[in-house]
Design a protein around this motif. Structure first.
Motif, PDB file in Angstrom:
ATOM      1  N   PRO A 124      -5.847   5.282   7.300  1.00 39.19           N
ATOM      2  CA  PRO A 124      -7.273   4.972   7.058  1.00 39.19           C
ATOM      3  C   PRO A 124      -7.678   3.552   7.452  1.00 39.19           C
ATOM      4  O   PRO A 124      -8.800   3.343   7.917  1.00 39.19           O
ATOM      5  N   ASP A 125      -6.800   2.563   7.284  1.00 41.81           N
ATOM      6  CA  ASP A 125      -7.161   1.188   7.649  1.00 41.81           C
ATOM      7  C   ASP A 125      -7.479   1.055   9.134  1.00 41.81           C
ATOM      8  O   ASP A 125      -8.260   0.188   9.536  1.00 41.81           O
ATOM      9  N   THR A 126      -6.850   1.901   9.952  1.00 37.96           N
ATOM     10  CA  THR A 126      -7.119   1.875  11.395  1.00 37.96           C
ATOM     11  C   THR A 126      -8.578   2.275  11.656  1.00 37.96           C
ATOM     12  O   THR A 126      -9.292   1.601  12.403  1.00 37.96           O
ATOM     13  N   PHE A 127      -9.018   3.352  10.981  1.00 35.27           N
ATOM     14  CA  PHE A 127     -10.422   3.777  11.105  1.00 35.27           C
ATOM     15  C   PHE A 127     -11.363   2.740  10.504  1.00 35.27           C
ATOM     16  O   PHE A 127     -12.427   2.460  11.054  1.00 35.27           O
ATOM     17  N   SER A 185      -2.365  -2.142  12.062  1.00 34.07           N
ATOM     18  CA  SER A 185      -3.521  -1.366  11.592  1.00 34.07           C
ATOM     19  C   SER A 185      -4.837  -2.106  11.767  1.00 34.07           C
ATOM     20  O   SER A 185      -5.892  -1.474  11.838  1.00 34.07           O
ATOM     21  N   GLY A 186      -4.793  -3.443  11.811  1.00 32.94           N
ATOM     22  CA  GLY A 186      -6.024  -4.203  11.647  1.00 32.94           C
ATOM     23  C   GLY A 186      -6.452  -4.125  10.185  1.00 32.94           C
ATOM     24  O   GLY A 186      -5.726  -3.596   9.329  1.00 32.94           O
ATOM     25  N   SER A 222       3.030   7.916   3.238  1.00 33.45           N
ATOM     26  CA  SER A 222       2.612   9.229   3.753  1.00 33.45           C
ATOM     27  C   SER A 222       2.324   9.191   5.249  1.00 33.45           C
ATOM     28  O   SER A 222       2.144  10.239   5.867  1.00 33.45           O
ATOM     29  N   PHE A 223       2.250   7.977   5.807  1.00 29.79           N
ATOM     30  CA  PHE A 223       1.924   7.867   7.233  1.00 29.79           C
ATOM     31  C   PHE A 223       3.158   7.461   8.029  1.00 29.79           C
ATOM     32  O   PHE A 223       4.216   7.179   7.454  1.00 29.79           O
ATOM     33  N   HIS A 224       2.984   7.446   9.328  1.00 30.07           N
ATOM     34  CA  HIS A 224       4.128   7.226  10.218  1.00 30.07           C
ATOM     35  C   HIS A 224       4.859   5.916   9.906  1.00 30.07           C
ATOM     36  O   HIS A 224       4.225   4.878   9.673  1.00 30.07           O
ATOM     37  N   SER A 225       6.166   5.976   9.929  1.00 30.80           N
ATOM     38  CA  SER A 225       6.967   4.792   9.573  1.00 30.80           C
ATOM     39  C   SER A 225       6.814   3.654  10.587  1.00 30.80           C
ATOM     40  O   SER A 225       7.171   2.516  10.289  1.00 30.80           O
ATOM     41  N   ASP A 265       0.836  -1.202   0.000  1.00 31.62           N
ATOM     42  CA  ASP A 265       0.000   0.000   0.000  1.00 31.62           C
ATOM     43  C   ASP A 265       0.880   1.265   0.000  1.00 31.62           C
ATOM     44  O   ASP A 265       1.563   1.553   0.985  1.00 31.62           O
ATOM     45  N   GLN A 266       0.833   2.009  -1.100  1.00 32.36           N
ATOM     46  CA  GLN A 266       1.703   3.186  -1.244  1.00 32.36           C
ATOM     47  C   GLN A 266       1.324   4.319  -0.282  1.00 32.36           C
ATOM     48  O   GLN A 266       2.140   5.190   0.007  1.00 32.36           O
TER      49      GLN A 266
END
Ligand code: DGI
Ligand code: FE
Ligand code: FE
Ligand code: FE
Length: 187
Positions: free
Chosen positions: A173-176, A111-112, A76-79, A71-72
């Motif tokens: 977003p996957d977390t939400f 992330s779930g 953009s999200f935290h490493s 997932d690219q």
């Protein structure tokens, strides 16, 4: 692969502190697998390898995310999020684990995902509640995990999201999506 061999492999990849955490996740995952009727052997191996990539250099993880077409948006999200999907890739490639259930539980342990499997849920929660964890709210999640895996997960994700939001951190977003999926399915 047996426990002894798996632990020997992972021990070389992570710090002593992280190894202690890994042993806690392993014991907790096996307990949860027993309680909820999951495959104990898969829970054990997924737990042992869940943080396999935790100490890989960021640049290496970044290359893997790009080259393996993970997932690219991760970039953009935290490493901190990267070691889970990168770990699944490396555990397959370097350790030779081929079981897709185990690899998915590793891939989604941070992330779930929507429609988490029982094994995914067990590894996610074991990571959160293992005896070495001491953050606020963990005791409540430990209690929930004794009777209701989904309620425990909702609480764990909710705590994590609130913690990140207090620090003005972006939420992957996957977390939400995971949180919403679990809440929608509450009976
Ligand atoms: O690897 P562990 O420390 O054992 O635990 P983990 O794989 O659950 O990683 C937890 C870290 O990931 C923690 O620092 C919070 C962060 N994290 C989890 N979900 C998100 C997240 N960070 C961001 N930015 N967004 C998320 O949705
Ligand atoms: Fe992790
Ligand atoms: Fe976690
Ligand atoms: Fe962990």
């Amino acid at each position: 692969m047996d426990r002894k061999e798996a632990l020997k492999i992972v021990k070389e990849q992570i710090t002593e502190h992280r190894y202690e955490h890994t042993l806690g996740v392993m014991e907790t995952a096996i307990q949860l697998a027993k309680r909820y009727g999951a495959d104990e052997k898969k829970a054990e191996l997924a737990a042992i390898f869940h943080d396999y990539a935790k100490f890989r250099p960021k640049e290496e993880m970044k290359s893997i995310i790009i080259e393996q077409k993970l997932d690219q948006r991760l970039l953009s999200f935290h490493s901190e999020l990267w070691h889970a999907p990168v770990g699944a890739y490396l555990v397959q490639k370097e350790v030779g684990v081929g079981d897709l259930d185990i690899l998915d539980a590793i891939r989604y342990h941070t992330s779930g995902r929507i429609d988490m499997t029982l094994l995914d849920k067990i590894v996610y929660l074991a990571d959160y509640i293992e005896p070495g964890r001491h953050f606020p709210g963990v005791e409540e999640v430990r209690e929930l995990a004794k009777t209701n895996l989904d309620m425990a997960l909702i609480k764990a994700i909710s705590n994590t999201v609130q913690f990140l939001m207090k620090k003005n951190q972006p939420i992957y977003p996957d977390t939400f999506d995971t949180y919403n999926d679990l809440v929608f399915q509450l009976k």
